[in-house]
Design an enzyme around this catalytic site. Structure first.
Site, PDB file in Angstrom:
ATOM      1  N   CYS A  22       0.847  -1.182   0.000  1.00  0.00           N
ATOM      2  CA  CYS A  22       0.000   0.000   0.000  1.00  0.00           C
ATOM      3  C   CYS A  22       0.887   1.238   0.000  1.00  0.00           C
ATOM      4  O   CYS A  22       1.838   1.314   0.782  1.00  0.00           O
ATOM      5  CB  CYS A  22      -0.914  -0.007   1.214  1.00  0.00           C
ATOM      6  SG  CYS A  22      -2.030   1.409   1.282  1.00  0.00           S
ATOM      7  N   HIS A  27      -9.226  -3.955  -1.845  1.00  0.00           N
ATOM      8  CA  HIS A  27      -8.224  -3.237  -1.053  1.00  0.00           C
ATOM      9  C   HIS A  27      -8.727  -1.832  -0.704  1.00  0.00           C
ATOM     10  O   HIS A  27      -8.633  -1.402   0.443  1.00  0.00           O
ATOM     11  CB  HIS A  27      -6.910  -3.162  -1.847  1.00  0.00           C
ATOM     12  CG  HIS A  27      -5.808  -2.452  -1.149  1.00  0.00           C
ATOM     13  ND1 HIS A  27      -4.745  -3.119  -0.580  1.00  0.00           N
ATOM     14  CD2 HIS A  27      -5.579  -1.138  -0.922  1.00  0.00           C
ATOM     15  CE1 HIS A  27      -3.917  -2.231  -0.025  1.00  0.00           C
ATOM     16  NE2 HIS A  27      -4.405  -1.019  -0.246  1.00  0.00           N
ATOM     17  N   GLU A  28      -9.276  -1.134  -1.691  1.00  0.00           N
ATOM     18  CA  GLU A  28      -9.721   0.241  -1.456  1.00  0.00           C
ATOM     19  C   GLU A  28     -10.972   0.301  -0.581  1.00  0.00           C
ATOM     20  O   GLU A  28     -11.102   1.189   0.263  1.00  0.00           O
ATOM     21  CB  GLU A  28      -9.947   0.964  -2.786  1.00  0.00           C
ATOM     22  CG  GLU A  28      -8.747   0.996  -3.710  1.00  0.00           C
ATOM     23  CD  GLU A  28      -7.425   1.341  -3.048  1.00  0.00           C
ATOM     24  OE1 GLU A  28      -7.401   2.084  -2.050  1.00  0.00           O
ATOM     25  OE2 GLU A  28      -6.387   0.844  -3.514  1.00  0.00           O
ATOM     26  N   HIS A  60      -9.939   0.087   2.897  1.00  0.00           N
ATOM     27  CA  HIS A  60      -9.513   1.400   3.397  1.00  0.00           C
ATOM     28  C   HIS A  60     -10.703   2.199   3.940  1.00  0.00           C
ATOM     29  O   HIS A  60     -10.605   2.807   5.013  1.00  0.00           O
ATOM     30  CB  HIS A  60      -8.857   2.231   2.280  1.00  0.00           C
ATOM     31  CG  HIS A  60      -7.377   2.106   2.205  1.00  0.00           C
ATOM     32  ND1 HIS A  60      -6.529   2.555   3.186  1.00  0.00           N
ATOM     33  CD2 HIS A  60      -6.588   1.587   1.240  1.00  0.00           C
ATOM     34  CE1 HIS A  60      -5.284   2.324   2.832  1.00  0.00           C
ATOM     35  NE2 HIS A  60      -5.292   1.731   1.649  1.00  0.00           N
TER      36      HIS A  60
END
Length: 141
Positions: free
Chosen positions: A89, A131-132, A135
């Protein structure tokens, strides 16, 4: 506008709030910043530029021509084919980290015009989106 990257793990671990019409400039800032880092990054969430809003931007390779896509308030509503992988990241130091992802995901999100869409993604693009969205939920790999 290109923004500085956030590296504070305490800030990044906080959950993001829903995006509204007042947040469209944040979406543009996110795209501008992602494109600036295109050599080392394929996706970003708004908290990576210091804003706790549920906005993600990513390189969408699901079509014939790769394009940058923005999703407002994305949520995964279905996932299939769990597998283990490693990811890095741009906001976190230390290289690759192990994580669990799914080969196929169905995502409900809003466009920049706030139209609700549901779309299925597979492969690399699905991994980026997962992944986002992590977040947005304050989940760090």
């Amino acid at each position: 506008m290109i923004k500085n990257l956030m590296h504070d793990p305490i800030f990044l671990a906080g959950k993001s709030e829903a995006a509204t019409k007042e947040d469209l400039q944040i979406a543009q800032d996110l795209i501008d910043t992602l494109i600036t880092h295109r050599d080392s990054c394929v996706g970003m969430a708004a908290n990576m530029i210091g804003v706790k809003k549920r906005i993600i931007a990513f390189l969408d390779e699901s079509g014939r021509t790769p394009t940058y896509t923005v999703m407002l308030n994305p949520e995964i509503i279905k996932k299939d084919g769990a597998y283990s992988t490693e990811e890095s990241c741009l906001s976190l130091l230390g290289g690759l980290r192990p994580c669990k992802r799914h080969k196929s995901i169905k995502v409900k999100y809003q466009t920049l015009e706030f139209h609700t869409r549901i779309k299925t993604y597979t492969g690399w693009t699905a991994q980026i989106i997962q992944h986002e969205i992590d977040h947005c939920g304050g989940i760090l790999i």
